[in-house]
Design a protein around this motif. Structure first.
Motif, PDB file in Angstrom:
ATOM      1  N   ILE A 103     -27.226 -13.317   5.102  1.00 23.93           N
ATOM      2  CA  ILE A 103     -28.180 -13.404   6.208  1.00 23.93           C
ATOM      3  C   ILE A 103     -27.657 -14.359   7.278  1.00 23.93           C
ATOM      4  O   ILE A 103     -27.748 -14.090   8.473  1.00 23.93           O
ATOM      5  N   GLU A 104     -27.080 -15.459   6.833  1.00 24.84           N
ATOM      6  CA  GLU A 104     -26.535 -16.444   7.771  1.00 24.84           C
ATOM      7  C   GLU A 104     -25.318 -15.895   8.513  1.00 24.84           C
ATOM      8  O   GLU A 104     -25.075 -16.261   9.674  1.00 24.84           O
ATOM      9  N   LEU A 105     -24.567 -15.021   7.862  1.00 21.02           N
ATOM     10  CA  LEU A 105     -23.333 -14.489   8.456  1.00 21.02           C
ATOM     11  C   LEU A 105     -23.510 -13.133   9.117  1.00 21.02           C
ATOM     12  O   LEU A 105     -22.524 -12.536   9.564  1.00 21.02           O
ATOM     13  N   ALA A 106     -24.746 -12.644   9.187  1.00 18.40           N
ATOM     14  CA  ALA A 106     -24.989 -11.274   9.673  1.00 18.40           C
ATOM     15  C   ALA A 106     -24.780 -11.168  11.180  1.00 18.40           C
ATOM     16  O   ALA A 106     -25.720 -11.056  11.967  1.00 18.40           O
ATOM     17  N   LYS A 107     -23.502 -11.209  11.573  1.00 15.89           N
ATOM     18  CA  LYS A 107     -23.097 -11.072  12.975  1.00 15.89           C
ATOM     19  C   LYS A 107     -21.914 -10.114  13.041  1.00 15.89           C
ATOM     20  O   LYS A 107     -21.178  -9.961  12.059  1.00 15.89           O
ATOM     21  N   PRO A 108     -21.713  -9.452  14.187  1.00 16.39           N
ATOM     22  CA  PRO A 108     -20.662  -8.419  14.278  1.00 16.39           C
ATOM     23  C   PRO A 108     -19.272  -8.895  13.876  1.00 16.39           C
ATOM     24  O   PRO A 108     -18.513  -8.139  13.261  1.00 16.39           O
ATOM     25  N   HIS A 109     -18.914 -10.145  14.197  1.00 14.96           N
ATOM     26  CA  HIS A 109     -17.549 -10.601  13.896  1.00 14.96           C
ATOM     27  C   HIS A 109     -17.369 -10.999  12.430  1.00 14.96           C
ATOM     28  O   HIS A 109     -16.267 -11.388  12.035  1.00 14.96           O
ATOM     29  N   ASN A 110     -18.422 -10.888  11.631  1.00 14.87           N
ATOM     30  CA  ASN A 110     -18.334 -11.257  10.215  1.00 14.87           C
ATOM     31  C   ASN A 110     -18.425 -10.057   9.279  1.00 14.87           C
ATOM     32  O   ASN A 110     -18.774 -10.207   8.110  1.00 14.87           O
ATOM     33  N   GLU A 111     -18.099  -8.878   9.781  1.00 16.90           N
ATOM     34  CA  GLU A 111     -18.226  -7.660   8.965  1.00 16.90           C
ATOM     35  C   GLU A 111     -17.399  -7.741   7.679  1.00 16.90           C
ATOM     36  O   GLU A 111     -17.841  -7.314   6.623  1.00 16.90           O
ATOM     37  N   GLU A 112     -16.202  -8.266   7.778  1.00 15.61           N
ATOM     38  CA  GLU A 112     -15.338  -8.344   6.596  1.00 15.61           C
ATOM     39  C   GLU A 112     -15.941  -9.262   5.535  1.00 15.61           C
ATOM     40  O   GLU A 112     -15.900  -8.976   4.335  1.00 15.61           O
ATOM     41  N   LYS A 113     -16.534 -10.364   5.982  1.00 12.51           N
ATOM     42  CA  LYS A 113     -17.181 -11.287   5.046  1.00 12.51           C
ATOM     43  C   LYS A 113     -18.399 -10.642   4.407  1.00 12.51           C
ATOM     44  O   LYS A 113     -18.638 -10.787   3.197  1.00 12.51           O
ATOM     45  N   LEU A 114     -19.183  -9.927   5.205  1.00 13.97           N
ATOM     46  CA  LEU A 114     -20.373  -9.269   4.671  1.00 13.97           C
ATOM     47  C   LEU A 114     -20.000  -8.216   3.634  1.00 13.97           C
ATOM     48  O   LEU A 114     -20.708  -8.029   2.644  1.00 13.97           O
ATOM     49  N   THR A 115     -18.897  -7.518   3.873  1.00 18.09           N
ATOM     50  CA  THR A 115     -18.453  -6.490   2.930  1.00 18.09           C
ATOM     51  C   THR A 115     -18.114  -7.103   1.572  1.00 18.09           C
ATOM     52  O   THR A 115     -18.317  -6.482   0.521  1.00 18.09           O
ATOM     53  N   LYS A 116     -17.595  -8.320   1.585  1.00 22.43           N
ATOM     54  CA  LYS A 116     -17.286  -8.989   0.319  1.00 22.43           C
ATOM     55  C   LYS A 116     -18.548  -9.441  -0.407  1.00 22.43           C
ATOM     56  O   LYS A 116     -18.586  -9.485  -1.637  1.00 22.43           O
ATOM     57  N   LEU A 117     -19.584  -9.768   0.367  1.00 24.07           N
ATOM     58  CA  LEU A 117     -20.824 -10.263  -0.229  1.00 24.07           C
ATOM     59  C   LEU A 117     -21.762  -9.150  -0.661  1.00 24.07           C
ATOM     60  O   LEU A 117     -22.480  -9.291  -1.657  1.00 24.07           O
ATOM     61  N   LEU A 118     -21.787  -8.053   0.096  1.00 21.32           N
ATOM     62  CA  LEU A 118     -22.732  -6.958  -0.151  1.00 21.32           C
ATOM     63  C   LEU A 118     -22.009  -5.631  -0.037  1.00 21.32           C
ATOM     64  O   LEU A 118     -21.278  -5.402   0.929  1.00 21.32           O
ATOM     65  N   GLY A 119     -22.230  -4.735  -0.992  1.00 20.14           N
ATOM     66  CA  GLY A 119     -21.590  -3.425  -0.925  1.00 20.14           C
ATOM     67  C   GLY A 119     -21.735  -2.646  -2.219  1.00 20.14           C
ATOM     68  O   GLY A 119     -22.311  -3.125  -3.196  1.00 20.14           O
ATOM     69  N   LEU A 120     -21.192  -1.440  -2.221  1.00 21.17           N
ATOM     70  CA  LEU A 120     -21.289  -0.567  -3.395  1.00 21.17           C
ATOM     71  C   LEU A 120     -20.581  -1.168  -4.607  1.00 21.17           C
ATOM     72  O   LEU A 120     -21.065  -1.092  -5.729  1.00 21.17           O
ATOM     73  N   ARG A 121     -19.424  -1.758  -4.367  1.00 20.24           N
ATOM     74  CA  ARG A 121     -18.688  -2.359  -5.481  1.00 20.24           C
ATOM     75  C   ARG A 121     -19.490  -3.498  -6.108  1.00 20.24           C
ATOM     76  O   ARG A 121     -19.507  -3.656  -7.335  1.00 20.24           O
TER      77      ARG A 121
END
Length: 468
Positions: A103-121
């Motif tokens: 939630i704190e990182l939910a910004k366009p330039h942090n997509e790679e970080k968000l993918t590591k935190l949340l995703g199908l895997r």
């Protein structure tokens, strides 16, 4: 891929036929929340059933063949850790800190970080690792993982939206996914709403109230459609209470608040110590030794130290013998301190509730209270201990209230949670979740900096050299 493209094309045709701009924007903005909520409800039910099966199967093996306590847990704990380390490193732990970080990182330039935190895997490994962990008798729960899974589902649905779809707030989707996961796990819709407001965001709820309300309703109804209407803990008897029961409630709240905060403090200490490990075998050695310590406690002292502790809570609330040995709250707390830092997917919420329930039962026994008064202390201990971990007193009080449908205890539970919130400050000013969240963000930032450094080195090595 062809099926997804066909669905998108059909949806675009329907969208173009709607001539009322406001209507189609409102409908299309709500659809992602509805779809994701349905998925979260489905996952919560079947994951919950699998978790209960694995927990019961492991316990049956341990009670029938006690020697397996020294064989299954070390293997299971190592496998649970390996799955996370190999396939989804950020699936470790409970999941709440990852959601708060996302939630704190939910910004366009942090997509790679968000993918590591949340995703199908994250979803698949979170489920698989926790199932292996609980089968081995790990002192973990499934509620934190469901919160993590819920946010991952909502973010993924948001990612699947085509370009022509009205923009849906990524941050609101993540928040709503966590709240829907909590509501589906405990069957506590009000708890999900308060959780979203108190734990996840400082944003005014009017900004996304329709979305979160509809998501919680759909996730809850999906859960009830498949599992039937249920209370997480049932209806404990709390009639004919003493007029002065609030005094032992305060005592339990202080002990539980300090205990919850201390639990988080020592888990953080172990996590910091593990950062000094240079080799993989050191982590494996820690896991194996921890598993043997837990097995020793279960074999020689009390087998109730194992697993999520939900059965311990229900048995204490609904049995005639409510008074537990003084050491059981310590053992339950030590079990979490051993298991949570191992690196597997390990929820901490239900273990906090069970540890708090044992505190209430022990204090009730010391004071020779009636069965109904002791039930109040058990519930107060649950709310207080979880508050010591999360520092969200209103969420914790509402959760316990909804789990038992004992609305006459609202003031007792709020009192316990508020006192615990103050008592927890003795150990640490910040919550365990906030501390771990900061660790995840620091880790992501370091990985990003390391990646940039490696790219710069590659560029330097490929640049042509000029001879002067």
């Amino acid at each position: 891929m062809a099926i997804k493209d066909k669905i998108r094309a059909t949806g675009k045709q329907i969208y173009d036929r709607l001539h009322n701009d406001r209507l189609r924007k409102n409908i299309l903005s709500a659809i992602p929340y509805w779809v994701a909520s349905l998925l979260v409800g489905l996952i919560a039910v079947y994951y919950g059933r699998a978790f209960s099966w694995a927990e019961n199967m492991g316990m049956q093996l341990f009670t029938t063949h006690r020697y397996l306590l020294f064989i299954i847990p070390p293997i299971a704990f190592v496998v649970a850790w390996w799955l996370v380390k190999q396939f989804a490193p950020f699936a470790r732990g409970s999941g709440n800190p990852q959601v708060i970080a996302a939630i704190e990182l939910a910004k366009p330039h942090n997509e790679e970080k968000l993918t590591k935190l949340l995703g199908l895997r994250i979803i698949f490994i979170k489920i698989l690792s926790s199932l292996v962990f609980i089968f081995g008798g790990g002192v973990i729960g499934r509620e934190g993982p469901i919160i993590h899974i819920g946010s991952s589902v909502f973010r993924k649905v948001n990612e699947w939206l085509p370009d022509w779809w009205p923009k849906v707030s990524k941050r609101y989707m993540i928040m709503t996914g966590a709240a829907a996961g909590l509501a589906a796990a405990f069957n506590t819709p009000l708890g999900g709403i308060v959780f979203a407001m108190e734990e996840l965001t400082k944003t005014h709820i009017s900004n996304f109230r329709t979305s979160i309300f509809s998501a919680l309703i759909i996730a809850g109804l999906t859960t009830q459609a498949l599992a039937g209407p249920f209370l997480y803990l049932g209806y404990p008897n709390v009639t004919h209470l003493s007029n002065f029961v609030f005094i032992p409630v305060i005592i339990v709240a202080i002990i539980s608040g300090v205990g919850g905060s201390a639990l988080g403090y020592y888990v953080l200490k172990i996590l910091k110590w593990k950062e000094s490990f240079k080799h993989t075998y050191q982590t494996i050695l820690y896991i194996v030794i921890g598993a043997f310590i837990l097995a020793f406690i279960a074999y020689f002292i009390d087998i109730r130290v194992l697993n999520s502790g939900k059965d311990l809570m229900t048995n204490t609330l609904f049995s005639s013998d409510k008074h537990l040995p003084w050491y059981l709250p310590i053992l339950r707390t030590v079990g979490v301190i051993i298991c949570n830092p191992m690196g597997g997917a390990a929820g901490i919420m239900v273990n906090s509730l069970s540890a708090g329930s044992t505190v209430g039962a022990v204090v009730g026994g010391w004071l020779h209270l009636s069965a109904t008064d002791t039930n109040v202390l058990i519930l107060a201990g649950m709310a207080a201990f979880l508050t010591g971990i999360s520092r969200t007193p209103f969420t914790c009080a509402i959760l316990v209230l909804e789990m038992t449908d004992r609305h006459t205890l609202i003031f007792h539970l709020l009192l316990a949670a508020m006192v615990a919130n103050m008592a927890a400050l003795i150990i640490d000013r910040h919550s365990f979740y906030d501390r771990v969240k900061d660790k995840f963000i620091d880790e992501l930032n370091k990985e990003e900096a390391k990646g940039i450094e490696q790219k710069n080195k590659m560029v330097e090595t490929t640049l042509p050299t000029t001879n002067l």
